[in-house]
Design a protein around this motif. Structure first.
Motif, PDB file in Angstrom:
ATOM      1  N   VAL A 187      41.125  36.670  44.153  1.00  0.00           N
ATOM      2  CA  VAL A 187      39.827  36.498  43.871  1.00  0.00           C
ATOM      3  C   VAL A 187      39.512  34.999  43.824  1.00  0.00           C
ATOM      4  O   VAL A 187      38.547  34.518  44.416  1.00  0.00           O
ATOM      5  CB  VAL A 187      39.329  37.007  42.461  1.00  0.00           C
ATOM      6  CG1 VAL A 187      37.931  36.680  42.100  1.00  0.00           C
ATOM      7  CG2 VAL A 187      39.449  38.672  42.693  1.00  0.00           C
ATOM      8  N   ARG A 188      40.469  34.086  43.355  1.00  0.00           N
ATOM      9  CA  ARG A 188      40.289  32.796  43.159  1.00  0.00           C
ATOM     10  C   ARG A 188      40.445  32.127  44.476  1.00  0.00           C
ATOM     11  O   ARG A 188      39.631  31.119  44.820  1.00  0.00           O
ATOM     12  CB  ARG A 188      41.018  32.154  42.086  1.00  0.00           C
ATOM     13  CG  ARG A 188      40.544  32.441  40.602  1.00  0.00           C
ATOM     14  CD  ARG A 188      41.644  31.778  39.732  1.00  0.00           C
ATOM     15  NE  ARG A 188      41.301  32.514  38.476  1.00  0.00           N
ATOM     16  CZ  ARG A 188      41.870  32.773  37.643  1.00  0.00           C
ATOM     17  NH1 ARG A 188      43.408  32.553  37.845  1.00  0.00           N
ATOM     18  NH2 ARG A 188      41.598  33.164  36.362  1.00  0.00           N
ATOM     19  N   GLY A 189      41.194  32.305  45.325  1.00  0.00           N
ATOM     20  CA  GLY A 189      41.504  31.519  46.518  1.00  0.00           C
ATOM     21  C   GLY A 189      41.681  32.204  47.930  1.00  0.00           C
ATOM     22  O   GLY A 189      41.561  31.511  48.926  1.00  0.00           O
ATOM     23  N   ARG A 213      35.321  29.902  53.754  1.00  0.00           N
ATOM     24  CA  ARG A 213      34.056  30.715  53.445  1.00  0.00           C
ATOM     25  C   ARG A 213      34.643  31.537  51.948  1.00  0.00           C
ATOM     26  O   ARG A 213      34.296  32.809  52.029  1.00  0.00           O
ATOM     27  CB  ARG A 213      33.305  31.988  54.549  1.00  0.00           C
ATOM     28  CG  ARG A 213      33.034  30.821  55.838  1.00  0.00           C
ATOM     29  CD  ARG A 213      32.643  31.782  57.008  1.00  0.00           C
ATOM     30  NE  ARG A 213      31.467  32.618  56.516  1.00  0.00           N
ATOM     31  CZ  ARG A 213      31.315  33.651  57.275  1.00  0.00           C
ATOM     32  NH1 ARG A 213      31.957  34.276  58.292  1.00  0.00           N
ATOM     33  NH2 ARG A 213      30.053  34.461  56.916  1.00  0.00           N
ATOM     34  N   LEU A 214      35.099  30.896  51.213  1.00  0.00           N
ATOM     35  CA  LEU A 214      35.518  31.286  49.985  1.00  0.00           C
ATOM     36  C   LEU A 214      34.244  32.073  49.064  1.00  0.00           C
ATOM     37  O   LEU A 214      34.785  33.205  48.518  1.00  0.00           O
ATOM     38  CB  LEU A 214      36.244  30.425  49.191  1.00  0.00           C
ATOM     39  CG  LEU A 214      36.974  30.971  47.896  1.00  0.00           C
ATOM     40  CD1 LEU A 214      38.022  31.980  48.187  1.00  0.00           C
ATOM     41  CD2 LEU A 214      37.637  29.710  47.366  1.00  0.00           C
ATOM     42  N   ALA A 215      33.256  31.332  49.282  1.00  0.00           N
ATOM     43  CA  ALA A 215      31.965  32.030  48.311  1.00  0.00           C
ATOM     44  C   ALA A 215      31.693  33.349  48.644  1.00  0.00           C
ATOM     45  O   ALA A 215      31.437  34.188  48.024  1.00  0.00           O
ATOM     46  CB  ALA A 215      31.011  30.958  48.271  1.00  0.00           C
ATOM     47  N   SER A 216      31.687  33.320  50.149  1.00  0.00           N
ATOM     48  CA  SER A 216      31.149  34.753  50.739  1.00  0.00           C
ATOM     49  C   SER A 216      32.391  35.603  50.343  1.00  0.00           C
ATOM     50  O   SER A 216      31.794  36.702  50.295  1.00  0.00           O
ATOM     51  CB  SER A 216      31.053  34.722  52.301  1.00  0.00           C
ATOM     52  OG  SER A 216      30.078  33.622  52.702  1.00  0.00           O
TER      53      SER A 216
END
Ligand code: SF4
Ligand code: SF4
Length: 187
Positions: free
Chosen positions: A121-123, A169-172
């Motif tokens: 979830v974090r990376g 695009r980690l936020a997506s």
């Protein structure tokens, strides 16, 4: 989820059952237990776990090591005469156990699974050095030293990263994950 819902129905919901309760179709034939390669290590065989779910033995099921020992080999699922997806049931029980924060003490599986999900979830990627503490202390000294030796060799050969990688695009990705799993307590 409230206690007014039968445990077997809660499990069915976790299996994304369109209707009915799949575990109710079990005829207790024992084929799943007979074919399971790790049944000998389980507190309760797959057949017993299904009987316990149907009887509403929620606490006893959550205290069992059965689903944490499941190797996801699918032998039981392909042989069940009632087409019950027992392997998915084992995954569902893992999710349920972590969600409720209830599991047998001393098992590696729950700690490892939670560490793995938080890391993803974090990376967005797995990073072995963060995962290692969740299981390495269950090893004896010789096994620990072997693990350290393996890790050192992998590091020296550039097969183990020193810094955890992050996906683009980690936020997506986080938004997407947030829509498909309950995130309470994971961040
Ligand atoms: S093989 Fe299927 S029907 Fe038979 S005990 Fe296992 S789950 Fe029940
Ligand atoms: S999927 Fe799990 S429960 Fe089923 S036979 Fe394999 S190890 Fe046993």
């Amino acid at each position: 989820m409230t206690d007014t819902i039968a445990f077997s129905q809660e499990v069915s919901n976790l299996l994304h059952a369109a209707e009915g309760e799949p575990t109710r179709a079990c005829i207790q034939c024992g084929t799943c237990s007979g074919t399971c390669p790790v049944a000998g290590y389980m507190d309760h065989t797959p057949r017993q776990i299904i009987a316990m779910i149907n009887a509403g033995y929620k606490d006893q099921v959550l205290e069992s090591n059965t689903f944490w020992y499941c190797a996801s080999c699918y032998h039981c699922t392909v042989r069940c005469p009632q087409d019950i997806n027992i392997t998915e049931l084992m995954y569902a029980l893992k999710r349920y156990s972590i969600w409720k924060g209830k599991h047998k003490e001393g098992l590696v599986g729950p700690t490892f699974s939670e560490a793995f999900v938080k890391m993803i979830v974090r990376g967005g990627r797995s990073f072995e050095p963060i995962l290692a503490p969740s299981y390495i202390f269950s090893f004896n000294l010789r096994e620990m030293l072997q693990e350290v030796t393996n890790a050192t060799e992998l590091l020296l050969k550039g097969r183990l990263p020193v810094i955890p990688a992050r996906i683009k695009r980690l936020a997506s990705f986080k938004r997407m994950i947030g829509r498909i799993i309950p995130m309470g307590g994971l961040e």
